[in-house]
Every structure is written in C-alpha cells, then in structure tokens.
Scaffold this motif. Sequence first.
Motif, PDB file in Angstrom:
ATOM      1  N   ALA A   1      96.323  10.841  21.284  1.00  0.00           N
ATOM      2  CA  ALA A   1      95.976  11.883  22.247  1.00  0.00           C
ATOM      3  C   ALA A   1      94.491  11.863  22.586  1.00  0.00           C
ATOM      4  O   ALA A   1      94.098  12.002  23.752  1.00  0.00           O
ATOM      5  N   ALA A   2      93.664  11.673  21.570  1.00  0.00           N
ATOM      6  CA  ALA A   2      92.224  11.706  21.788  1.00  0.00           C
ATOM      7  C   ALA A   2      91.703  10.436  22.461  1.00  0.00           C
ATOM      8  O   ALA A   2      90.759  10.495  23.260  1.00  0.00           O
ATOM      9  N   THR A   3      92.331   9.295  22.164  1.00  0.00           N
ATOM     10  CA  THR A   3      91.821   8.009  22.662  1.00  0.00           C
ATOM     11  C   THR A   3      92.464   7.580  23.968  1.00  0.00           C
ATOM     12  O   THR A   3      91.767   7.180  24.907  1.00  0.00           O
ATOM     13  N   ASN A   4      93.789   7.649  24.047  1.00  0.00           N
ATOM     14  CA  ASN A   4      94.509   7.094  25.194  1.00  0.00           C
ATOM     15  C   ASN A   4      95.121   8.137  26.121  1.00  0.00           C
ATOM     16  O   ASN A   4      95.494   7.811  27.247  1.00  0.00           O
ATOM     17  N   GLY A   5      95.272   9.389  25.671  1.00  0.00           N
ATOM     18  CA  GLY A   5      95.846  10.428  26.512  1.00  0.00           C
ATOM     19  C   GLY A   5      97.279  10.141  26.927  1.00  0.00           C
ATOM     20  O   GLY A   5      97.695  10.486  28.035  1.00  0.00           O
ATOM     21  N   THR A   6      98.067   9.521  26.032  1.00  0.00           N
ATOM     22  CA  THR A   6      99.439   9.134  26.372  1.00  0.00           C
ATOM     23  C   THR A   6     100.491  10.005  25.698  1.00  0.00           C
ATOM     24  O   THR A   6     101.674   9.674  25.719  1.00  0.00           O
ATOM     25  N   VAL A   7     100.088  11.110  25.098  1.00  0.00           N
ATOM     26  CA  VAL A   7     101.039  12.002  24.433  1.00  0.00           C
ATOM     27  C   VAL A   7     101.548  13.026  25.446  1.00  0.00           C
ATOM     28  O   VAL A   7     100.791  13.860  25.936  1.00  0.00           O
ATOM     29  N   ASP A   8     102.843  12.945  25.767  1.00  0.00           N
ATOM     30  CA  ASP A   8     103.477  13.893  26.689  1.00  0.00           C
ATOM     31  C   ASP A   8     104.044  15.043  25.866  1.00  0.00           C
ATOM     32  O   ASP A   8     105.050  14.892  25.169  1.00  0.00           O
ATOM     33  N   VAL A   9     103.417  16.209  25.939  1.00  0.00           N
ATOM     34  CA  VAL A   9     103.784  17.344  25.097  1.00  0.00           C
ATOM     35  C   VAL A   9     105.203  17.835  25.419  1.00  0.00           C
ATOM     36  O   VAL A   9     105.962  18.192  24.513  1.00  0.00           O
ATOM     37  N   VAL A  10     105.560  17.848  26.699  1.00  0.00           N
ATOM     38  CA  VAL A  10     106.898  18.319  27.078  1.00  0.00           C
ATOM     39  C   VAL A  10     107.969  17.406  26.490  1.00  0.00           C
ATOM     40  O   VAL A  10     108.959  17.867  25.909  1.00  0.00           O
ATOM     41  N   LEU A  11     107.773  16.105  26.622  1.00  0.00           N
ATOM     42  CA  LEU A  11     108.710  15.135  26.050  1.00  0.00           C
ATOM     43  C   LEU A  11     108.769  15.276  24.537  1.00  0.00           C
ATOM     44  O   LEU A  11     109.858  15.268  23.939  1.00  0.00           O
TER      45      LEU A  11
END
Length: 308
Positions: A235-245
């Motif tokens: 989340a901090a490095t790549n911003g690829t965490v989809d919270v809804v998913l």
Amino acid sequence: MEIYLPIAEQSMNVFVLFALGAAAGLLAGMFGVGGGFLATPLLIFVGIPPAVAVASQANQVVANSVSSLQVQWRRGNVDLRMGLVLLLGGMIGSSAGVTLFTWLKAIGQIDFVIAVLYVILLSSIGSLMLFESVRTWFKRRRNPTAPRGKLHTHYLVHRLPWKMRFYKSKLYISAFLPITLGFLIGILSAILGVGGGFVLVPAMIYLLGMPTTVVIGTSNFQILFVAANVVFLQAATNGTVDVVLALLLILGGVVGAPIGSRIAARLPGVVLRALMGVLVLAVATELLFELLRTPASPYSLGPREVLP
C-alpha cells in the motif's frame, strides 16, 4: 449485483468475489495455508489485474490466518518458538520481496513473472505432495500395523550450527533452517500475494520434521504477520491495495475458515495432504493453459510508462 473496485478500475459481481474469499478461507482452515494460492489465480481469471490481485489478496490472507489461528491456538497446535524464528526470516524476506515486486512492475514484467512462478511452484509442490500421499496410503493399506517411518531425513543442513530446541515440535535443529525458510516464504508472499503456506506446510513437515498437527497452527502464526507486513508495504510503495476488493474477500474468508478447521480435525493427515496436492495441481494446470493460450489480440492499448 455489481460493485465498483476503485484501484482495479472495474466493476465485479459481489457474490463472485465473496465466494472466492470463502473458498480461500476454507483452505486456510483445512490446510494451514493462506488460501492465496487459489484465490489470487482465480481473481486473475475473472479479470482483476495481477498486481492488484496480489496486493489485495494479502489482506484476505491476514484475515484468514487470524480466524484459523484462533482455533489452532485453543487446541494447542502452535509451536510459538518455531513460529517466531520463522517470522524473523519472513519479515526480512517480505520486505525484500516488495522491493523486487516494485522493480518488476516498473519494467512491465510483473504479470508474466507472477504467472510463471505460480505454474512452476504449484505444479512441483502439488506433484510431490500427491505422490507422497498416495504412496503412504498404499503402504498403510498393505500393512496397517507397520511402524510409521520418519517424516524427514537428516541431510547435511541439519548439521549447521546455532541449534535450538523446539519442545512443542520435539526437534533439535539449526535455527538457520527455519530462518532461511521464512525468508523464502516472505519473498513469495510479496510477489505472489499468498501466505506461502503451500510451500511452508510441506517444508515444515518434510524438511524440518514437524508433526502435521503442529504445522498447521504454526504456519498460520507466521503467515499472519508476514502477510500484514506485505499489505502495509504494498500500500505504501505501490498503491495496489484495493480496499473494496479486500473487504469482500475478507468477509468470505471469515465464513470459510472456521468450517475448514472443523473439517481438518476429522480427516487424517495423509488425506489432507492428498487433497491439497490435487487442488494445487488443478490450479497450476489452468494457469499453464492461460499462459500458453493465444491471446484474442496480439496488441493492447494502454498508457505508456516512462521509466525514470
């Protein structure tokens, strides 16, 4: 019923995502794995971008591990000392793995690397586990009263220094073994979005020689904290965490994990290993077909990424 996934930038059926989470939770409870080795490829199959599937799935691995670990802890099936040693290597490996993930994403090779690693690892491990389980079952059927052989062999690595006693597992081995194993699992967790249990569980049984009942709880302990570290770094490095998913997968996992733990308590270890081997091979086969299948179009349109 459709829901929009902001990071994946697409709409998906809520019930499909919930079912995927429940299936992963069921596996977490039955086999002591995070379930990501099944859920991540399935997310890719239904159209989620691999980088988003990997990072978001790690959230569900955390939730599955918490739910399953509670059951195993109450039953006394966790070797805390072994778990902490594995965790030391896992935290270092997961941090290094996120760095490698970021680099592969920058050069545009992360999707290919994820698919190839899944095919190689799942086909190898699934074949070995299925072969061993079938062989053990036939041996016991021919001679049920024969004493059981040792689950592991003393290789040269068992002569390494810095030996520790793991009383719960009844082992006296070098701490370098679980630390190295935890390090490798940490890298896999970061790149593939899995807890690494499909590698960790057989390695703990056949390499370290731990009892199957203790392995499940101990692997969940290590997977929990390593996956949490992966989520934070992704989340901090790549911003690829989809919270809804991630939330939909977690809700499904909370339902499936306790059911899997109860099923595992009623099945012998050889049957559990055989079932896991079959599932791993099935996923590997489908991934291989996807990798070799001719794409509908040889070209794709998208924004051009300029490397620094």
